[in-house]
Design a protein around this motif. Structure first.
Motif, short mmCIF file in Angstrom:
data_model
loop_
_atom_site.label_atom_id
_atom_site.label_comp_id
_atom_site.label_asym_id
_atom_site.label_seq_id
_atom_site.Cartn_x
_atom_site.Cartn_y
_atom_site.Cartn_z
N GLY A 1 3.05 20.01 33.21
CA GLY A 1 3.49 21.22 33.90
C GLY A 1 2.69 22.43 33.43
O GLY A 1 2.06 22.39 32.37
N PRO A 2 2.74 23.51 34.18
CA PRO A 2 2.08 24.75 33.77
C PRO A 2 2.99 25.55 32.84
O PRO A 2 4.14 25.20 32.62
CB PRO A 2 1.92 25.48 35.11
CG PRO A 2 3.16 25.08 35.87
CD PRO A 2 3.43 23.64 35.48
N THR A 3 2.47 26.63 32.31
CA THR A 3 3.30 27.60 31.62
C THR A 3 4.01 28.40 32.70
O THR A 3 3.37 28.98 33.58
CB THR A 3 2.44 28.53 30.74
OG1 THR A 3 1.80 27.74 29.72
CG2 THR A 3 3.29 29.60 30.09
N LEU A 4 5.34 28.41 32.67
CA LEU A 4 6.12 29.12 33.68
C LEU A 4 6.32 30.57 33.29
O LEU A 4 6.70 30.87 32.15
CB LEU A 4 7.49 28.46 33.86
CG LEU A 4 7.54 27.08 34.51
CD1 LEU A 4 8.98 26.59 34.56
CD2 LEU A 4 6.94 27.09 35.90
N LYS A 5 6.05 31.46 34.24
CA LYS A 5 6.24 32.89 34.00
C LYS A 5 7.19 33.46 35.05
O LYS A 5 7.19 33.04 36.20
CB LYS A 5 4.90 33.62 34.04
CG LYS A 5 3.96 33.18 32.90
CD LYS A 5 2.72 34.03 32.83
CE LYS A 5 1.86 33.63 31.63
NZ LYS A 5 0.63 34.43 31.53
N ARG A 6 8.02 34.41 34.61
CA ARG A 6 8.97 35.03 35.52
C ARG A 6 8.23 35.77 36.64
O ARG A 6 7.29 36.51 36.36
CB ARG A 6 9.88 35.99 34.77
CG ARG A 6 10.93 35.29 33.92
CD ARG A 6 11.80 36.28 33.19
NE ARG A 6 12.98 35.64 32.65
CZ ARG A 6 13.01 34.97 31.50
NH1 ARG A 6 11.91 34.87 30.77
NH2 ARG A 6 14.13 34.40 31.08
N VAL B 1 -2.89 26.79 32.13
CA VAL B 1 -2.58 27.01 33.54
C VAL B 1 -1.16 27.57 33.63
O VAL B 1 -0.25 27.06 32.99
CB VAL B 1 -2.66 25.69 34.35
CG1 VAL B 1 -2.38 25.96 35.83
CG2 VAL B 1 -4.02 25.02 34.19
N SER B 2 -0.98 28.63 34.41
CA SER B 2 0.36 29.23 34.54
C SER B 2 0.69 29.42 36.01
O SER B 2 -0.19 29.44 36.88
CB SER B 2 0.43 30.58 33.81
OG SER B 2 -0.46 31.52 34.40
N ILE B 3 1.99 29.56 36.28
CA ILE B 3 2.46 29.78 37.64
C ILE B 3 3.67 30.69 37.59
O ILE B 3 4.48 30.62 36.65
CB ILE B 3 2.80 28.43 38.34
CG1 ILE B 3 3.00 28.63 39.85
CG2 ILE B 3 4.01 27.77 37.72
CD1 ILE B 3 3.13 27.33 40.62
N ALA B 4 3.78 31.58 38.58
CA ALA B 4 4.96 32.44 38.69
C ALA B 4 6.08 31.66 39.33
O ALA B 4 5.89 30.99 40.35
CB ALA B 4 4.62 33.68 39.50
N TYR C 1 -5.27 26.36 42.38
CA TYR C 1 -4.28 25.88 41.41
C TYR C 1 -4.13 24.36 41.38
O TYR C 1 -4.16 23.77 40.30
CB TYR C 1 -2.91 26.54 41.64
CG TYR C 1 -1.87 26.03 40.67
CD1 TYR C 1 -1.66 26.67 39.46
CD2 TYR C 1 -1.13 24.86 40.93
CE1 TYR C 1 -0.73 26.18 38.55
CE2 TYR C 1 -0.21 24.37 40.03
CZ TYR C 1 -0.01 25.03 38.85
OH TYR C 1 0.87 24.53 37.93
N PRO C 2 -3.96 23.68 42.53
CA PRO C 2 -3.79 22.22 42.47
C PRO C 2 -4.94 21.51 41.76
O PRO C 2 -4.71 20.58 40.97
CB PRO C 2 -3.70 21.81 43.95
CG PRO C 2 -3.15 23.02 44.63
CD PRO C 2 -3.79 24.17 43.92
N SER C 3 -6.17 21.96 42.02
CA SER C 3 -7.32 21.36 41.34
C SER C 3 -7.30 21.66 39.84
O SER C 3 -7.61 20.79 39.02
CB SER C 3 -8.63 21.88 41.95
OG SER C 3 -8.76 21.45 43.28
N LEU C 4 -6.90 22.89 39.49
CA LEU C 4 -6.86 23.28 38.08
C LEU C 4 -5.88 22.42 37.28
O LEU C 4 -6.23 21.92 36.21
CB LEU C 4 -6.47 24.76 37.95
CG LEU C 4 -7.51 25.82 38.30
CD1 LEU C 4 -6.90 27.20 38.23
CD2 LEU C 4 -8.70 25.72 37.34
N ILE C 5 -4.65 22.27 37.79
CA ILE C 5 -3.64 21.51 37.03
C ILE C 5 -4.00 20.03 37.00
O ILE C 5 -3.79 19.36 35.98
CB ILE C 5 -2.22 21.75 37.61
CG1 ILE C 5 -1.14 21.23 36.63
CG2 ILE C 5 -2.05 21.13 38.97
CD1 ILE C 5 -0.93 22.07 35.41
#
Length: 278
Positions: free
Chosen positions: A115-120, A195-198, A93-97
């Protein structure tokens, strides 16, 4: 792995799982683990490839992130990626963003924070504003007035232009304030759909009709109300945010003690925050 990218993780009374997650990240990435706990969980000053700093007191997320930024800026990194202790993400993830930041930065040279797309965390549903519509600057970049710091990437150049976090804010609106200061200097912030993150915003949620109300821990309302009154006086803070937040906060004062479980404790902290803010 890009050695120009560093990771900053903020801890506060971390669980064993939180510590294990930080240690796993430190095996691959450079960076700083800043611990706001009263006692360190290790005597070592380095964990894997990352520095470990224990503040031995809760100094707030703003100061903790500043400590991490200062250390890594001395090591001449180009990009910084921020995480809370409960952030969970893929190994790459860090490399991707960071790579996404660099790609967007080619077309948008004044990019400050991505920022990434935030998902619940529980449902995987995307967090969306009920008021603001997405404004695409390109297929890979959605402009946002403010971006949550967890999972976000900023460039070292942007930090030098915008400055550090305002440590007086302690925890709430620290990231928003940084984004607004960036905008006042002609820079832009936003998110990428690539890129997304929970992530979990607040402690829990309640639904009133179609509206989702995020309920935070009671102590957070002190900082929200105090910081709102402080930010109200700053010219670079968006007028629309001042008005909308003022309306929302006024309504909360009425319905929280009546309809929200634990709302009386939250209300007491709101009042304390108002008094301190004044």
């Amino acid at each position: 792995m890009d050695d120009g990218t560093a990771v900053i993780i903020i801890l506060y009374n971390p669980s064993e799982e939180d510590i294990g997650n930080a240690e796993s990240v430190a095996k691959t990435y450079r960076g700083v683990i800043v611990d706001n706990s009263d006692l360190p969980f290790t005597k070592d000053s380095k964990i894997g490839r990352m520095h470990y700093v224990c503040n031995k007191a809760n100094k707030g997320i703003a100061e903790a992130q500043n400590i991490g930024m200062r250390i890594m800026l001395r090591e001449c990194v180009s990009h910084l990626v921020f995480f809370d202790q409960d952030s969970r993400f893929g190994h790459d993830y860090p490399s991707l963003i960071a790579n996404e930041f660099k790609s967007i930065n080619k077309d948008i040279p004044n990019l400050a924070m991505l920022g990434p797309t935030l998902k619940r965390k529980d449902s995987g549903e995307e967090y969306r504003s009920a008021i603001h519509k997405d404004r695409y600057a390109s297929s890979d970049f959605i402009l946002r007035r403010d971006v949550i710091s967890s999972g976000s990437c900023i460039s070292a150049d942007a930090i030098r232009t915008v400055g550090m976090n305002d440590e007086r804010l302690f925890i709430d609106y620290v990231d928003y304030d940084w984004c607004w200061r960036a905008a006042s200097k002609g820079m832009v912030c936003g998110i990428t759909p690539n890129v997304s993150i929970a992530h979990k915003v607040g402690q829990r949620e309640i639904r009133i009709g179609r509206q989702v109300v995020i309920i935070s821990k009671p102590f957070r309302y002190f900082y929200q109300y105090r910081n709102y009154l402080w930010l109200l006086r700053r010219k670079y803070v968006p007028l629309q945010w001042k008005i909308a937040t003022g309306i929302k906060f006024s309504i909360r004062l009425i319905y929280f003690p009546l309809f929200v479980k634990g709302g009386c404790e939250c209300w007491k902290n709101m009042v304390k925050g108002i008094m301190k803010g004044i």
